[in-house]
Design an enzyme around this catalytic site. Structure first.
Site, PDB file in Angstrom:
ATOM      1  N   ASP A  37      41.165  41.379  44.683  1.00 58.25           N
ATOM      2  CA  ASP A  37      41.477  39.987  44.326  1.00 58.25           C
ATOM      3  C   ASP A  37      41.799  39.224  45.605  1.00 58.25           C
ATOM      4  O   ASP A  37      42.017  39.830  46.666  1.00 58.25           O
ATOM      5  CB  ASP A  37      42.678  39.945  43.357  1.00 58.25           C
ATOM      6  CG  ASP A  37      42.666  38.711  42.453  1.00 58.25           C
ATOM      7  OD1 ASP A  37      42.792  37.590  42.989  1.00 58.25           O
ATOM      8  OD2 ASP A  37      42.534  38.864  41.235  1.00 58.25           O
ATOM      9  N   ASP A  65      37.419  38.792  48.308  1.00 56.24           N
ATOM     10  CA  ASP A  65      36.941  37.456  47.938  1.00 56.24           C
ATOM     11  C   ASP A  65      35.493  37.650  47.521  1.00 56.24           C
ATOM     12  O   ASP A  65      34.638  38.005  48.355  1.00 56.24           O
ATOM     13  CB  ASP A  65      37.055  36.504  49.138  1.00 56.24           C
ATOM     14  CG  ASP A  65      36.532  35.105  48.816  1.00 56.24           C
ATOM     15  OD1 ASP A  65      35.780  34.948  47.829  1.00 56.24           O
ATOM     16  OD2 ASP A  65      36.865  34.171  49.562  1.00 56.24           O
ATOM     17  N   VAL A  66      35.202  37.435  46.236  1.00 54.32           N
ATOM     18  CA  VAL A  66      33.881  37.803  45.709  1.00 54.32           C
ATOM     19  C   VAL A  66      32.744  36.974  46.304  1.00 54.32           C
ATOM     20  O   VAL A  66      31.578  37.314  46.121  1.00 54.32           O
ATOM     21  CB  VAL A  66      33.834  37.712  44.161  1.00 54.32           C
ATOM     22  CG1 VAL A  66      34.746  38.733  43.523  1.00 54.32           C
ATOM     23  CG2 VAL A  66      34.130  36.293  43.663  1.00 54.32           C
ATOM     24  N   ASN A  92      34.680  40.594  37.155  1.00 50.59           N
ATOM     25  CA  ASN A  92      35.598  39.850  36.284  1.00 50.59           C
ATOM     26  C   ASN A  92      36.111  38.557  36.916  1.00 50.59           C
ATOM     27  O   ASN A  92      36.462  37.612  36.198  1.00 50.59           O
ATOM     28  CB  ASN A  92      36.769  40.774  35.921  1.00 50.59           C
ATOM     29  CG  ASN A  92      37.945  40.014  35.349  1.00 50.59           C
ATOM     30  OD1 ASN A  92      37.948  39.642  34.184  1.00 50.59           O
ATOM     31  ND2 ASN A  92      38.952  39.742  36.181  1.00 50.59           N
ATOM     32  N   TYR A 157      31.057  25.331  34.826  1.00 48.49           N
ATOM     33  CA  TYR A 157      31.445  26.611  34.219  1.00 48.49           C
ATOM     34  C   TYR A 157      30.345  27.105  33.277  1.00 48.49           C
ATOM     35  O   TYR A 157      29.931  28.262  33.329  1.00 48.49           O
ATOM     36  CB  TYR A 157      32.778  26.436  33.486  1.00 48.49           C
ATOM     37  CG  TYR A 157      33.423  27.724  33.040  1.00 48.49           C
ATOM     38  CD1 TYR A 157      34.134  28.518  33.930  1.00 48.49           C
ATOM     39  CD2 TYR A 157      33.340  28.141  31.717  1.00 48.49           C
ATOM     40  CE1 TYR A 157      34.740  29.698  33.522  1.00 48.49           C
ATOM     41  CE2 TYR A 157      33.947  29.315  31.289  1.00 48.49           C
ATOM     42  CZ  TYR A 157      34.653  30.098  32.194  1.00 48.49           C
ATOM     43  OH  TYR A 157      35.249  31.268  31.775  1.00 48.49           O
ATOM     44  N   LYS A 161      28.254  30.605  33.729  1.00 53.77           N
ATOM     45  CA  LYS A 161      28.418  31.684  32.751  1.00 53.77           C
ATOM     46  C   LYS A 161      27.102  31.970  32.024  1.00 53.77           C
ATOM     47  O   LYS A 161      26.821  33.113  31.644  1.00 53.77           O
ATOM     48  CB  LYS A 161      29.543  31.348  31.769  1.00 53.77           C
ATOM     49  CG  LYS A 161      30.935  31.346  32.424  1.00 53.77           C
ATOM     50  CD  LYS A 161      31.275  32.697  33.035  1.00 53.77           C
ATOM     51  CE  LYS A 161      32.705  32.774  33.546  1.00 53.77           C
ATOM     52  NZ  LYS A 161      33.039  34.092  34.104  1.00 53.77           N
ATOM     53  N   ILE A 190      41.291  33.487  25.529  1.00 51.58           N
ATOM     54  CA  ILE A 190      42.129  34.650  25.850  1.00 51.58           C
ATOM     55  C   ILE A 190      43.379  34.140  26.582  1.00 51.58           C
ATOM     56  O   ILE A 190      43.271  33.310  27.494  1.00 51.58           O
ATOM     57  CB  ILE A 190      41.373  35.643  26.770  1.00 51.58           C
ATOM     58  CG1 ILE A 190      39.925  35.880  26.291  1.00 51.58           C
ATOM     59  CG2 ILE A 190      42.146  36.961  26.881  1.00 51.58           C
ATOM     60  CD1 ILE A 190      39.757  36.469  24.921  1.00 51.58           C
ATOM     61  N   THR A 192      45.553  34.087  29.146  1.00 55.55           N
ATOM     62  CA  THR A 192      45.756  34.475  30.554  1.00 55.55           C
ATOM     63  C   THR A 192      46.118  33.209  31.323  1.00 55.55           C
ATOM     64  O   THR A 192      45.997  32.100  30.793  1.00 55.55           O
ATOM     65  CB  THR A 192      44.468  35.064  31.160  1.00 55.55           C
ATOM     66  OG1 THR A 192      43.510  34.007  31.279  1.00 55.55           O
ATOM     67  CG2 THR A 192      43.892  36.186  30.328  1.00 55.55           C
TER      68      THR A 192
HETATM   69  P1  NAD Z   1      42.772  34.567  35.422  1.00 58.87           P
HETATM   70  O1  NAD Z   1      42.729  33.246  36.100  1.00 58.87           O
HETATM   71  O2  NAD Z   1      44.061  35.106  34.972  1.00 58.87           O
HETATM   72  O3  NAD Z   1      42.106  35.694  36.341  1.00 58.87           O
HETATM   73  C1  NAD Z   1      41.047  35.445  37.204  1.00 58.87           C
HETATM   74  C2  NAD Z   1      41.261  36.263  38.461  1.00 58.87           C
HETATM   75  O4  NAD Z   1      40.164  36.017  39.359  1.00 58.87           O
HETATM   76  C3  NAD Z   1      42.543  35.874  39.209  1.00 58.87           C
HETATM   77  O5  NAD Z   1      43.302  37.024  39.512  1.00 58.87           O
HETATM   78  C4  NAD Z   1      42.031  35.194  40.448  1.00 58.87           C
HETATM   79  O6  NAD Z   1      42.871  35.308  41.582  1.00 58.87           O
HETATM   80  C5  NAD Z   1      40.703  35.903  40.662  1.00 58.87           C
HETATM   81  N1  NAD Z   1      39.813  35.184  41.559  1.00 58.87           N
HETATM   82  C6  NAD Z   1      39.571  33.854  41.611  1.00 58.87           C
HETATM   83  N2  NAD Z   1      38.750  33.580  42.644  1.00 58.87           N
HETATM   84  C7  NAD Z   1      38.461  34.760  43.244  1.00 58.87           C
HETATM   85  C8  NAD Z   1      37.657  35.130  44.352  1.00 58.87           C
HETATM   86  N3  NAD Z   1      36.993  34.238  45.096  1.00 58.87           N
HETATM   87  N4  NAD Z   1      37.570  36.448  44.661  1.00 58.87           N
HETATM   88  C9  NAD Z   1      38.259  37.377  43.944  1.00 58.87           C
HETATM   89  N5  NAD Z   1      39.046  37.076  42.902  1.00 58.87           N
HETATM   90  C10 NAD Z   1      39.132  35.787  42.553  1.00 58.87           C
HETATM   91  O7  NAD Z   1      41.756  34.422  34.195  1.00 58.87           O
HETATM   92  P2  NAD Z   1      41.140  35.497  33.180  1.00 58.87           P
HETATM   93  O8  NAD Z   1      41.148  34.889  31.850  1.00 58.87           O
HETATM   94  O9  NAD Z   1      41.755  36.830  33.354  1.00 58.87           O
HETATM   95  O10 NAD Z   1      39.631  35.500  33.686  1.00 58.87           O
HETATM   96  C11 NAD Z   1      38.861  36.684  33.810  1.00 58.87           C
HETATM   97  C12 NAD Z   1      37.403  36.360  33.511  1.00 58.87           C
HETATM   98  O11 NAD Z   1      37.270  36.025  32.127  1.00 58.87           O
HETATM   99  C13 NAD Z   1      36.845  35.169  34.282  1.00 58.87           C
HETATM  100  O12 NAD Z   1      35.528  35.456  34.708  1.00 58.87           O
HETATM  101  C14 NAD Z   1      36.836  34.062  33.250  1.00 58.87           C
HETATM  102  O13 NAD Z   1      35.873  33.075  33.543  1.00 58.87           O
HETATM  103  C15 NAD Z   1      36.514  34.839  31.996  1.00 58.87           C
HETATM  104  N6  NAD Z   1      36.882  34.171  30.737  1.00 58.87           N
HETATM  105  C16 NAD Z   1      38.177  33.800  30.478  1.00 58.87           C
HETATM  106  C17 NAD Z   1      38.480  33.229  29.248  1.00 58.87           C
HETATM  107  C18 NAD Z   1      39.891  32.842  28.865  1.00 58.87           C
HETATM  108  O14 NAD Z   1      40.070  32.181  27.828  1.00 58.87           O
HETATM  109  N7  NAD Z   1      40.909  33.220  29.607  1.00 58.87           N
HETATM  110  C19 NAD Z   1      37.461  33.008  28.316  1.00 58.87           C
HETATM  111  C20 NAD Z   1      36.168  33.382  28.628  1.00 58.87           C
HETATM  112  C21 NAD Z   1      35.887  33.977  29.834  1.00 58.87           C
END
Ligand code: NAD
Length: 250
Positions: A37, A65-66, A92, A157, A161, A190, A192
């Protein structure tokens, strides 16, 4: 309890939210986990918590950093050095930005595309050679219900996606001969930190759109990712696993 025994997983964005839940569940199921992360302190805390519950070292935290190919190369090398190989990649990491077509500026557009879309490609590119060395693997790309359906205020977004959905299928076709399965997961709402930026009333109205009329805990996605990562999903590739309380069923 041992659905992932003997496997090594790399999870991007694993410091918190769904990625952290997946890291915890993977370790519970016997996997060794490399958690990457940009939030270094939180990431270390997540790995430390996993290790505190494990008999032997089960997790390693690293800066990933992805959007950076070098970070990915280092993360894959760390998986091989620390735990002897790489079997599972969970792409993720992701960010969410609001804004429709006209009111999204280029800076936001580029940030979302670089992290959500390019990051997934770079991750697969780095992980596949290591998986080949293991004789196969499982890649899980986290998309969204917003990769399946449209809405008015999240243009970048949606674009990224949706791209993850089809990039997943292209990779599934390309790597089937290498015994590497590639699937996408499409979460609904979700609970988060990502949804913290959505105003509570707006979040509630999104939740009401799903027949189950609730949001999910990150573990409810995490268990689906465990399944796709495990040998239980041995004939599943190129699939879209929707985890949305029925949101897209209507
Ligand atoms: P979150 O924001 O809690 O977690 C995302 C993580 O990605 C964080 O820890 C952040 O620091 C990390 N991140 C951001 N930029 C980064 C980078 N350049 N390199 C490495 N890490 C990086 O949110 P989440 O809900 O846990 O999201 C996880 C995945 O699920 C994401 O791809 C998100 O788009 C997807 N998603 C989330 C939801 C929701 O409702 N929460 C719904 C659909 C999809």
């Amino acid at each position: 309890m041992e659905r992932l025994k003997g496997k090594v997983a790399l999870i991007s964005g694993g410091a918190r939210g769904q990625g952290a839940a997946e890291a915890r569940l993977f370790a519970t199921e016997g996997a060794k986990v490399v958690v990457g992360d940009v939030l270094d302190d939180v990431c270390k805390q997540t790995a430390d918590e996993i290790n505190a519950k494990a008999a032997t070292k089960a997790a390693v935290a690293l800066h990933l950093d992805v959007t950076r190919a070098n970070d990915w190369r280092a993360a894959v090398a760390a998986s091989e050095r620390e735990f002897g190989g790489l079997d599972i990649l969970v792409n993720n990491a992701g960010i969410y930005r609001t804004g429709g077509i006209e009111d999204t500026d280029e800076e936001d557009w580029d940030a979302v595309v670089n992290i959500n879309q390019k990051g997934v490609w770079l991750g697969m590119k780095a992980a596949v050679p290591a998986m080949r060395r293991r004789g196969g693997g499982s890649i899980i790309n986290i998309s969204s219900i917003y990769g399946l359906i449209g809405s008015a205020g999240s243009a970048a977004y949606h674009g990224t996606k949706g791209a993850v959905r089809l990039l997943t299928k292209a990779a599934a076709v390309q790597y089937a001969p290498d015994r590497i399965r590639v699937n996408s997961v499409h979460p609904g709402v979700i609970l988060t930190p990502m949804v913290d930026i959505v105003p509570p009333e707006q979040l509630q109205s999104l939740i009401e759109l799903a027949p189950m009329k609730r949001a999910a805990q990150p573990e409810e996605v995490g268990w689906c990712v465990v399944f796709l990562a495990s040998d239980e999903a041995s004939f599943v590739t190129g699939a879209e696993l929707v985890v949305d309380g029925g949101y897209t069923a209507i």
